[in-house]
Structure formats: C-alpha cells, structure tokens
Design a protein around this motif. Structure first.
Motif, PDB file in Angstrom:
ATOM      1  N   ARG A 148       5.008  14.398 -10.787  1.00  8.89           N
ATOM      2  CA  ARG A 148       6.466  14.246 -10.760  1.00  8.89           C
ATOM      3  C   ARG A 148       6.799  12.794 -11.081  1.00  8.89           C
ATOM      4  NH1 ARG A 148       9.244  16.914  -5.705  1.00  8.89           N
ATOM      5  NH2 ARG A 148      10.952  15.928  -6.817  1.00  8.89           N
ATOM      6  N   ASP A 149       7.593  12.622 -12.094  1.00 11.63           N
ATOM      7  CA  ASP A 149       7.911  11.264 -12.527  1.00 11.63           C
ATOM      8  C   ASP A 149       8.984  10.592 -11.688  1.00 11.63           C
ATOM      9  OD1 ASP A 149       6.071  11.406 -14.533  1.00 11.63           O
ATOM     10  OD2 ASP A 149       7.512  12.113 -16.032  1.00 11.63           O
ATOM     11  N   ASP A 150       9.731  11.355 -10.921  1.00 10.81           N
ATOM     12  CA  ASP A 150      10.809  10.743 -10.152  1.00 10.81           C
ATOM     13  C   ASP A 150      10.301   9.946  -8.958  1.00 10.81           C
ATOM     14  OD1 ASP A 150       9.940  13.086  -9.098  1.00 10.81           O
ATOM     15  OD2 ASP A 150      11.903  13.753  -8.385  1.00 10.81           O
ATOM     16  N   PHE A 151       9.066  10.131  -8.555  1.00 18.77           N
ATOM     17  CA  PHE A 151       8.520   9.343  -7.456  1.00 18.77           C
ATOM     18  C   PHE A 151       8.315   7.879  -7.853  1.00 18.77           C
ATOM     19  CE2 PHE A 151       6.406  12.615  -4.444  1.00 18.77           C
ATOM     20  CZ  PHE A 151       7.631  13.227  -4.287  1.00 18.77           C
ATOM     21  N   LEU A 152       8.139   7.613  -9.137  1.00 18.07           N
ATOM     22  CA  LEU A 152       7.977   6.228  -9.568  1.00 18.07           C
ATOM     23  C   LEU A 152       9.248   5.432  -9.320  1.00 18.07           C
ATOM     24  CD1 LEU A 152       5.932   6.585 -12.854  1.00 18.07           C
ATOM     25  CD2 LEU A 152       5.155   5.829 -10.619  1.00 18.07           C
ATOM     26  N   ASP A 153      10.398   6.082  -9.464  1.00 26.05           N
ATOM     27  CA  ASP A 153      11.658   5.410  -9.139  1.00 26.05           C
ATOM     28  C   ASP A 153      11.715   5.066  -7.650  1.00 26.05           C
ATOM     29  OD1 ASP A 153      12.446   5.669 -11.765  1.00 26.05           O
ATOM     30  OD2 ASP A 153      13.506   7.558 -11.400  1.00 26.05           O
ATOM     31  N   LEU A 154      11.238   5.983  -6.830  1.00 32.44           N
ATOM     32  CA  LEU A 154      11.197   5.711  -5.392  1.00 32.44           C
ATOM     33  C   LEU A 154      10.247   4.557  -5.075  1.00 32.44           C
ATOM     34  CD1 LEU A 154      11.145   9.326  -3.967  1.00 32.44           C
ATOM     35  CD2 LEU A 154      13.028   7.715  -3.940  1.00 32.44           C
ATOM     36  N   ALA A 155       9.133   4.506  -5.789  1.00 30.52           N
ATOM     37  CA  ALA A 155       8.180   3.416  -5.567  1.00 30.52           C
ATOM     38  C   ALA A 155       8.794   2.070  -5.943  1.00 30.52           C
ATOM     39  CB  ALA A 155       6.908   3.664  -6.370  1.00 30.52           C
ATOM     40  N   LEU A 156       9.523   2.038  -7.054  1.00 29.11           N
ATOM     41  CA  LEU A 156      10.186   0.793  -7.451  1.00 29.11           C
ATOM     42  C   LEU A 156      11.242   0.387  -6.441  1.00 29.11           C
ATOM     43  CD1 LEU A 156      10.573   1.288 -11.288  1.00 29.11           C
ATOM     44  CD2 LEU A 156       9.177  -0.412 -10.126  1.00 29.11           C
ATOM     45  N   LEU A 157      12.010   1.347  -5.962  1.00 28.26           N
ATOM     46  CA  LEU A 157      13.035   1.060  -4.963  1.00 28.26           C
ATOM     47  C   LEU A 157      12.405   0.567  -3.669  1.00 28.26           C
ATOM     48  CD1 LEU A 157      16.036   1.194  -4.185  1.00 28.26           C
ATOM     49  CD2 LEU A 157      15.603   3.506  -3.372  1.00 28.26           C
ATOM     50  N   TYR A 158      11.325   1.188  -3.250  1.00 32.78           N
ATOM     51  CA  TYR A 158      10.655   0.769  -2.022  1.00 32.78           C
ATOM     52  C   TYR A 158      10.056  -0.624  -2.169  1.00 32.78           C
ATOM     53  CZ  TYR A 158       7.995   0.903   2.218  1.00 32.78           C
ATOM     54  OH  TYR A 158       7.512   0.610   3.461  1.00 32.78           O
TER      55      TYR A 158
ATOM     56  N   LYS B  21       0.834  -1.212   0.000  1.00 36.94           N
ATOM     57  CA  LYS B  21       0.000   0.000   0.000  1.00 36.94           C
ATOM     58  C   LYS B  21       0.863   1.254   0.000  1.00 36.94           C
ATOM     59  CE  LYS B  21      -3.867  -2.135   0.122  1.00 36.94           C
ATOM     60  NZ  LYS B  21      -4.772  -2.148  -1.013  1.00 36.94           N
ATOM     61  N   THR B  22       2.031   1.181   0.613  1.00 33.75           N
ATOM     62  CA  THR B  22       2.936   2.328   0.591  1.00 33.75           C
ATOM     63  C   THR B  22       3.401   2.607  -0.829  1.00 33.75           C
ATOM     64  OG1 THR B  22       3.655   1.820   2.825  1.00 33.75           O
ATOM     65  CG2 THR B  22       5.067   3.255   1.545  1.00 33.75           C
ATOM     66  N   VAL B  23       3.727   1.562  -1.568  1.00 29.45           N
ATOM     67  CA  VAL B  23       4.126   1.735  -2.971  1.00 29.45           C
ATOM     68  C   VAL B  23       2.985   2.348  -3.767  1.00 29.45           C
ATOM     69  CG1 VAL B  23       4.766   0.495  -5.068  1.00 29.45           C
ATOM     70  CG2 VAL B  23       5.819  -0.111  -2.900  1.00 29.45           C
ATOM     71  N   LEU B  24       1.788   1.873  -3.517  1.00 32.27           N
ATOM     72  CA  LEU B  24       0.619   2.412  -4.221  1.00 32.27           C
ATOM     73  C   LEU B  24       0.391   3.875  -3.854  1.00 32.27           C
ATOM     74  CD1 LEU B  24      -1.621   1.567  -6.145  1.00 32.27           C
ATOM     75  CD2 LEU B  24      -2.974   0.923  -4.170  1.00 32.27           C
ATOM     76  N   LEU B  25       0.584   4.212  -2.589  1.00 31.10           N
ATOM     77  CA  LEU B  25       0.411   5.607  -2.162  1.00 31.10           C
ATOM     78  C   LEU B  25       1.471   6.514  -2.798  1.00 31.10           C
ATOM     79  CD1 LEU B  25      -1.193   7.523  -0.318  1.00 31.10           C
ATOM     80  CD2 LEU B  25       0.516   7.065   1.442  1.00 31.10           C
ATOM     81  N   ILE B  26       2.695   6.019  -2.912  1.00 26.12           N
ATOM     82  CA  ILE B  26       3.740   6.809  -3.576  1.00 26.12           C
ATOM     83  C   ILE B  26       3.354   7.060  -5.039  1.00 26.12           C
ATOM     84  CG2 ILE B  26       6.138   6.765  -4.363  1.00 26.12           C
ATOM     85  CD1 ILE B  26       6.829   5.274  -1.782  1.00 26.12           C
ATOM     86  N   CYS B  27       2.784   6.064  -5.689  1.00 28.38           N
ATOM     87  CA  CYS B  27       2.361   6.230  -7.081  1.00 28.38           C
ATOM     88  C   CYS B  27       1.227   7.251  -7.201  1.00 28.38           C
ATOM     89  CB  CYS B  27       1.940   4.892  -7.673  1.00 28.38           C
ATOM     90  SG  CYS B  27       3.295   3.747  -7.913  1.00 28.38           S
ATOM     91  N   VAL B  28       0.292   7.231  -6.263  1.00 29.24           N
ATOM     92  CA  VAL B  28      -0.813   8.192  -6.304  1.00 29.24           C
ATOM     93  C   VAL B  28      -0.286   9.608  -6.059  1.00 29.24           C
ATOM     94  CG1 VAL B  28      -2.914   8.908  -5.107  1.00 29.24           C
ATOM     95  CG2 VAL B  28      -2.588   6.527  -5.704  1.00 29.24           C
ATOM     96  N   VAL B  29       0.631   9.745  -5.110  1.00 30.88           N
ATOM     97  CA  VAL B  29       1.222  11.063  -4.850  1.00 30.88           C
ATOM     98  C   VAL B  29       2.004  11.537  -6.071  1.00 30.88           C
ATOM     99  CG1 VAL B  29       2.927  12.273  -3.443  1.00 30.88           C
ATOM    100  CG2 VAL B  29       1.246  10.795  -2.362  1.00 30.88           C
ATOM    101  N   ASP B  30       2.668  10.611  -6.742  1.00 26.49           N
ATOM    102  CA  ASP B  30       3.372  10.947  -7.980  1.00 26.49           C
ATOM    103  C   ASP B  30       2.403  11.500  -9.007  1.00 26.49           C
ATOM    104  OD1 ASP B  30       5.642  10.703  -9.970  1.00 26.49           O
ATOM    105  OD2 ASP B  30       4.148   9.377 -10.873  1.00 26.49           O
ATOM    106  N   PHE B  31       1.243  10.869  -9.131  1.00 24.24           N
ATOM    107  CA  PHE B  31       0.252  11.332 -10.091  1.00 24.24           C
ATOM    108  C   PHE B  31      -0.323  12.686  -9.682  1.00 24.24           C
ATOM    109  CE2 PHE B  31      -4.066  11.468 -11.838  1.00 24.24           C
ATOM    110  CZ  PHE B  31      -3.767  11.317 -13.179  1.00 24.24           C
ATOM    111  N   LEU B  32      -0.536  12.868  -8.373  1.00 24.99           N
ATOM    112  CA  LEU B  32      -1.099  14.136  -7.901  1.00 24.99           C
ATOM    113  C   LEU B  32      -0.130  15.295  -8.110  1.00 24.99           C
ATOM    114  CD1 LEU B  32      -2.885  13.155  -4.578  1.00 24.99           C
ATOM    115  CD2 LEU B  32      -3.929  14.039  -6.648  1.00 24.99           C
ATOM    116  N   LEU B  33       1.145  15.068  -7.848  1.00 24.27           N
ATOM    117  CA  LEU B  33       2.134  16.140  -7.957  1.00 24.27           C
ATOM    118  C   LEU B  33       2.737  16.251  -9.349  1.00 24.27           C
ATOM    119  CD1 LEU B  33       3.995  15.674  -4.556  1.00 24.27           C
ATOM    120  CD2 LEU B  33       2.172  17.280  -5.118  1.00 24.27           C
TER     121      LEU B  33
END
Length: 89
Positions: free
Chosen positions: A53-63, A39-51
C-alpha cells in the motif's frame, strides 16, 4: 525476509524504550526517543512494503515530520525551561 526485518525493528524499538526509561541523563532519553521515532518510520515503511500500500509512505513522512518537531520542542524545553519567550534560568 520483510517479516524478519520488522521483528528486528521491533526489538530495537524495545531496546530504545528501555534506554528511554533507564537513561542516566536527559539527553540519553531524548536520543532514545528520537531513535524510537526513527524506527517507527522505518517500521511503517516495511509494513507499507509488506501490504503493498503506497499510502503508508505518506504516513511515514508525516510521522517523521512530527518526530522532528517534537524533538526540537523537547530540546528547546530542556535547554530554556519553556517553549518560547524568555529564559527561566
């Protein structure tokens, strides 16, 4: 719409944490922690979409990779009593 989605994810993360604290067995707790990580990965992806910013997807993959490695290590520790080498049991 994305705000509602983020709030729903936060609610499910809270429920997963409650299950992790109250789980009757170790495997219930491990499953709840794995669900929390997912769910944390999913939340990072949603925040990425809201803001936008494409660099959050890298953080989601790393997490997600860290979550997977952590779950494997935790399950190995619960099964064998150590992270490597010989069995303690």
């Amino acid at each position: 719409m994305c705000t509602v989605t983020a709030m729903a994810i936060l609610v499910t993360m809270t429920l997963a944490l409650i299950r992790a604290m109250l789980g009757p067995t170790v495997f219930d707790r491990v499953l709840a922690l794995n669900m929390f990580g997912t769910k944390t990965v999913l939340l990072i992806c949603v925040v990425d979409f809201l803001l936008n910013r494409d660099d959050f997807l890298d953080l989601a993959l790393l997490y997600s990779l860290m979550n997977f490695i952590g779950m494997v290590a935790l399950l190995r520790f619960t099964e064998y009593g150590s992270f490597g080498g010989d069995r303690i049991r």
